[in-house]
Design a protein around this motif. Sequence first.
Motif, PDB file in Angstrom:
ATOM      1  N   ARG A   1       0.883  -1.168   0.000  1.00 46.71           N
ATOM      2  CA  ARG A   1       0.000   0.000   0.000  1.00 46.71           C
ATOM      3  C   ARG A   1       0.920   1.217   0.000  1.00 46.71           C
ATOM      4  NH1 ARG A   1      -4.740  -0.888   4.212  1.00 46.71           N
ATOM      5  NH2 ARG A   1      -5.306   1.154   3.361  1.00 46.71           N
TER       6      ARG A   1
ATOM      7  N   HIS B   1      -5.053   9.802   6.272  1.00 46.72           N
ATOM      8  CA  HIS B   1      -4.926   9.110   4.972  1.00 46.72           C
ATOM      9  C   HIS B   1      -5.769   7.829   4.934  1.00 46.72           C
ATOM     10  CE1 HIS B   1      -2.085   8.601   1.299  1.00 46.72           C
ATOM     11  NE2 HIS B   1      -3.295   8.113   1.050  1.00 46.72           N
TER      12      HIS B   1
ATOM     13  N   GLY C   1      -3.994   0.030  -4.345  1.00 46.02           N
ATOM     14  CA  GLY C   1      -4.521   1.384  -4.255  1.00 46.02           C
ATOM     15  C   GLY C   1      -4.292   2.070  -5.583  1.00 46.02           C
TER      16      GLY C   1
HETATM   17  C1  MLT Z   1      -4.442   5.381  -2.818  1.00 52.64           C
HETATM   18  O1  MLT Z   1      -3.576   5.912  -3.503  1.00 52.64           O
HETATM   19  O2  MLT Z   1      -4.998   4.338  -3.179  1.00 52.64           O
HETATM   20  C2  MLT Z   1      -4.889   6.002  -1.542  1.00 52.64           C
HETATM   21  O3  MLT Z   1      -4.220   7.167  -1.259  1.00 52.64           O
HETATM   22  C3  MLT Z   1      -4.952   5.056  -0.400  1.00 52.64           C
HETATM   23  C4  MLT Z   1      -3.660   4.631   0.205  1.00 52.64           C
HETATM   24  O4  MLT Z   1      -2.598   5.010  -0.222  1.00 52.64           O
HETATM   25  O5  MLT Z   1      -3.715   3.861   1.144  1.00 52.64           O
END
Ligand code: MLT
Length: 304
Positions: free
Chosen positions: A47, A272, A72
Amino acid sequence: MRILANDGLDRVAIDAFEERNFEVVTEHYEKDRLIKEIKDFDVLIVRSATKVDRELIDVAKGTRLKLVIRAGVGLDNIDVDYAKDNGIDVTNTPLASSDSVAELVLGHMLALARFIAISNVTMRQGAWNKKLYKGVELAGKTLGIIGFGRIGRALARKAGALGMKIVYFDKFVKENHEYKYLELEDLLKEADFISLHTPATGKPLIGKEEIQLMKDGVFIINAARGGVLDEAAILEALNTDKIAGVGLDVFENEPKPNPELLNHPKVSCTPHIGAATKEAQRRIGEEIRDIVLNLDEDIRKVTV
Ligand code: MLT
């Protein structure tokens, strides 16, 4: 196949992999350990916490690691070009989290417009600020969406249903049947609420000059990436009442954001968590499951 899910992974994917006797490691390896272990995995799933930088790629190139999957949307924690140049493919899961992020943006807009975020602080301190917290409705206000990809469009649908007038700016999408395109400057001048949905470029899209163009008392939400907003300029504009409120899910310095911002009475903040819903994580797990299972049959060629 050996898969390292270094920042966690939904059960739906783990179960599917284990059914096929793939080995899935869900322990989080810090950088030093990751550098030692990475050569023994075929797929690395991350992630935002794990940085896939040149140092890691240098260790992984030429080993069995063939694919990095970003669970993500944002790929800013991965040096995509360097990985690909070194024979490691990179993909993400862009479809899964749009509704979750859009709902969080609405949450921040409501929290600011109706003083919900700050009431949660002051009521716990014993205050009853009924007279002070005279808010505004979202209905009838203009929402300017900057970046009109999947998340921006999901937000437009939801905010439109609440009676907001939607305008948008996007570098590439200049025509849309339902929503009005504006040049960035015009959007900044017209919008009562502004929500950002663009990737980080290393340079803020919204700084002092852009803020000067905005209406007095504007609300701004950033659930895209830290650094898209210039935090110093935002603080200054909050303190002079140019900006009425800022909703932040992302920060320049994660996971240790500027305390002056976090403690500002006109800031609504979350750590976030745009994509952190059960539904989004499940859909991300399903996307990852499908990517890896297709890989297994059709050897290692996926595209971002
Ligand atoms: C993403 O880019 O998918 C979001 O910001 C979520 C994350 O980074 O956890």
